[in-house]
Design a protein around this motif. Structure first.
Motif, PDB file in Angstrom:
ATOM      1  N   CYS A 183      62.225  12.470   9.661  1.00 29.91           N
ATOM      2  CA  CYS A 183      61.165  11.852   8.853  1.00 29.91           C
ATOM      3  C   CYS A 183      60.118  11.103   9.677  1.00 29.91           C
ATOM      4  O   CYS A 183      59.100  10.681   9.114  1.00 29.91           O
ATOM      5  N   THR A 184      60.362  10.945  10.970  1.00 28.40           N
ATOM      6  CA  THR A 184      59.362  10.272  11.804  1.00 28.40           C
ATOM      7  C   THR A 184      58.688  11.222  12.788  1.00 28.40           C
ATOM      8  O   THR A 184      57.540  10.990  13.166  1.00 28.40           O
ATOM      9  N   ASP A 185      59.380  12.263  13.209  1.00 31.12           N
ATOM     10  CA  ASP A 185      58.733  13.266  14.062  1.00 31.12           C
ATOM     11  C   ASP A 185      57.620  13.946  13.263  1.00 31.12           C
ATOM     12  O   ASP A 185      57.864  14.460  12.163  1.00 31.12           O
ATOM     13  N   PRO A 186      56.394  13.961  13.762  1.00 30.51           N
ATOM     14  CA  PRO A 186      55.271  14.501  12.967  1.00 30.51           C
ATOM     15  C   PRO A 186      55.470  15.942  12.509  1.00 30.51           C
ATOM     16  O   PRO A 186      55.123  16.288  11.379  1.00 30.51           O
ATOM     17  N   ALA A 187      56.047  16.783  13.362  1.00 22.52           N
ATOM     18  CA  ALA A 187      56.185  18.200  13.011  1.00 22.52           C
ATOM     19  C   ALA A 187      57.227  18.409  11.916  1.00 22.52           C
ATOM     20  O   ALA A 187      56.973  19.122  10.932  1.00 22.52           O
ATOM     21  N   ILE A 223      60.017  10.979   1.178  1.00 21.58           N
ATOM     22  CA  ILE A 223      60.313  11.094   2.603  1.00 21.58           C
ATOM     23  C   ILE A 223      60.568   9.708   3.211  1.00 21.58           C
ATOM     24  O   ILE A 223      61.489   9.531   4.013  1.00 21.58           O
ATOM     25  N   GLU A 224      59.771   8.722   2.813  1.00 22.86           N
ATOM     26  CA  GLU A 224      59.973   7.361   3.314  1.00 22.86           C
ATOM     27  C   GLU A 224      61.346   6.827   2.909  1.00 22.86           C
ATOM     28  O   GLU A 224      62.008   6.133   3.677  1.00 22.86           O
ATOM     29  N   GLY A 225      61.760   7.144   1.698  1.00 22.64           N
ATOM     30  CA  GLY A 225      63.084   6.717   1.260  1.00 22.64           C
ATOM     31  C   GLY A 225      64.177   7.300   2.135  1.00 22.64           C
ATOM     32  O   GLY A 225      65.148   6.611   2.490  1.00 22.64           O
ATOM     33  N   GLY A 233      64.811  16.364  -1.747  1.00 23.06           N
ATOM     34  CA  GLY A 233      65.111  16.036  -0.358  1.00 23.06           C
ATOM     35  C   GLY A 233      66.079  17.030   0.264  1.00 23.06           C
ATOM     36  O   GLY A 233      65.917  17.443   1.421  1.00 23.06           O
ATOM     37  N   ASN A 234      67.088  17.450  -0.496  1.00 28.63           N
ATOM     38  CA  ASN A 234      68.098  18.350   0.047  1.00 28.63           C
ATOM     39  C   ASN A 234      67.517  19.689   0.501  1.00 28.63           C
ATOM     40  O   ASN A 234      67.975  20.282   1.476  1.00 28.63           O
ATOM     41  N   VAL A 235      66.504  20.183  -0.226  1.00 31.63           N
ATOM     42  CA  VAL A 235      65.966  21.507   0.075  1.00 31.63           C
ATOM     43  C   VAL A 235      65.328  21.563   1.457  1.00 31.63           C
ATOM     44  O   VAL A 235      65.306  22.624   2.093  1.00 31.63           O
ATOM     45  N   ARG A 267      58.425  16.135   9.871  1.00 32.23           N
ATOM     46  CA  ARG A 267      57.985  15.430   8.655  1.00 32.23           C
ATOM     47  C   ARG A 267      56.986  16.298   7.881  1.00 32.23           C
ATOM     48  O   ARG A 267      57.089  16.433   6.650  1.00 32.23           O
ATOM     49  N   ALA A 268      56.051  16.914   8.586  1.00 33.21           N
ATOM     50  CA  ALA A 268      55.059  17.768   7.927  1.00 33.21           C
ATOM     51  C   ALA A 268      55.727  18.994   7.306  1.00 33.21           C
ATOM     52  O   ALA A 268      55.376  19.408   6.191  1.00 33.21           O
ATOM     53  N   LEU A 269      56.681  19.585   8.017  1.00 34.11           N
ATOM     54  CA  LEU A 269      57.393  20.750   7.468  1.00 34.11           C
ATOM     55  C   LEU A 269      58.178  20.354   6.217  1.00 34.11           C
ATOM     56  O   LEU A 269      58.176  21.081   5.211  1.00 34.11           O
TER      57      LEU A 269
END
Length: 324
Positions: free
Chosen positions: A226-230, A261-263, A207-209, A232-234
């Protein structure tokens, strides 16, 4: 049991109070206003609606403290090389170094058992000085999960969490690591001894990276990233690049990227440590969280295009701010 906490900031101070209350012979290395306040009034921990105050030796000169059984390093990883000389008086022939730091630790390839055995990682241990002068053989791994903060000089506020997984680089359950875990447990902390400590290091680093540099670049909190699609995808793309590298070293992930990511999303409107450092004008912890993953990718020949791009941007952001 003599334990010196080197870097008695938010996490180090939390550990210091809890371990001292459990009967350990604890000393603290700190500096500035925080040190002055601890000397004058003791170290105060605000936790679970109560105040816990301990009066224990604290100094900015480790030579005053003598040899220790354990030295728990709670500095930012990029700061360790700068205190190697000062740390030497703490180190006796049986002293163990406990790396309670974020990211990949300097000892990562000690007792690793593959073709990279004995490799020092330049991005976290420039010139291999920590490996040689502190000693890879002294190391015990430690992952820090609690969140704490310095509310005022000499005052630590506990936000959440009490888990500090421990483990020998070799995976053995030695008397040293068992003894330390027992003291942590006595102090009210969860300290499971893991036979695969590197798996846990990568799980947190995973997660940190991505979240740390993205937050420093966008000033967004975890829930937004984590909710913005862009973003989150990155984040997922960077995590999958890191996963490929880790798995090439034999690392196993107990959850997949989406669940990780959900966590993070469920943590809510939390500012990552890198964003907090940027906002507070403190050096940003880029190399042990991001550059080291790029370096390990180079070792294995695994490309990291997303990590490379984000790293270039966040490194420049830090340099412009004078925080790299």
């Amino acid at each position: 049991m003599k334990i010196c906490i080197y870097g008695a900031g938010a996490i180090g101070g939390y550990l210091g109070v809890q371990l001292a209350r459990a009967g350990a012979d604890v000393s603290l290395v700190a500096r500035g206003a925080h040190l002055a306040a601890m000397r004058a009034h003791g170290l105060k921990l605000l936790i679970a609606g109560e105040e816990r105050i301990v009066h224990i030796p604290c100094t900015d000169d480790p030579a005053e403290l003598g040899e220790q059984d354990y030295v728990i390093i709670c500095l930012k990883a990029h700061s360790i090389t700068g205190v190697i000389e000062q740390m030497q008086p703490l180190l006796g022939p049986r002293t163990r170094i406990v790396t309670a730091v974020n990211g990949i630790p300097y000892w990562y390839f000690h007792r690793h058992g593959n073709q990279f055995e004995g490799t020092a990682l330049e991005s976290v241990d420039p010139g291999g000085r920590q490996w040689e002068e502190i000693g890879a053989a002294r190391a015990i791994g430690c992952i820090v999960y609690p969140a704490t903060e310095i509310e005022a000089p000499g005052v630590i506020r506990h936000v959440y969490g009490d888990k500090f997984p421990l483990g020998e680089p070799s995976g053995e359950r030695t008397a040293d690591v068992e003894r330390l875990a027992a003291m942590f447990e006595k102090a009210g902390l969860k300290a499971p001894v893991l036979d695969r400590i590197r798996d846990e290091i990568w799980l947190k680093l995973w997660g940190n990276v991505c979240f740390n540099p993205i937050s420093a670049l966008t000033h967004a909190t975890l829930d937004v990233i984590c909710t913005d699609p862009a973003t989150r995808a990155l984040s997922k793309t960077m995590m999958l690049e890191a996963q490929s590298i880790a798995e090439s070293f034999g690392i196993g992930f107990r959850v997949d990227a989406e669940r990780r990511i959900e966590g993070a999303r469920k943590v809510g409107a939390h500012k990552t440590s890198m964003l907090q450092d940027l906002e507070r004008g403190r050096p940003m912890e880029i190399d042990p969280l991001v550059t080291v993953v790029q370096e390990m990718g180079r070792l294995t020949g695994i490309p990291t295009p997303a990590i490379d791009s984000v790293l270039a941007l966040v490194a420049q952001r830090a340099k412009v701010a004078g925080l790299y």
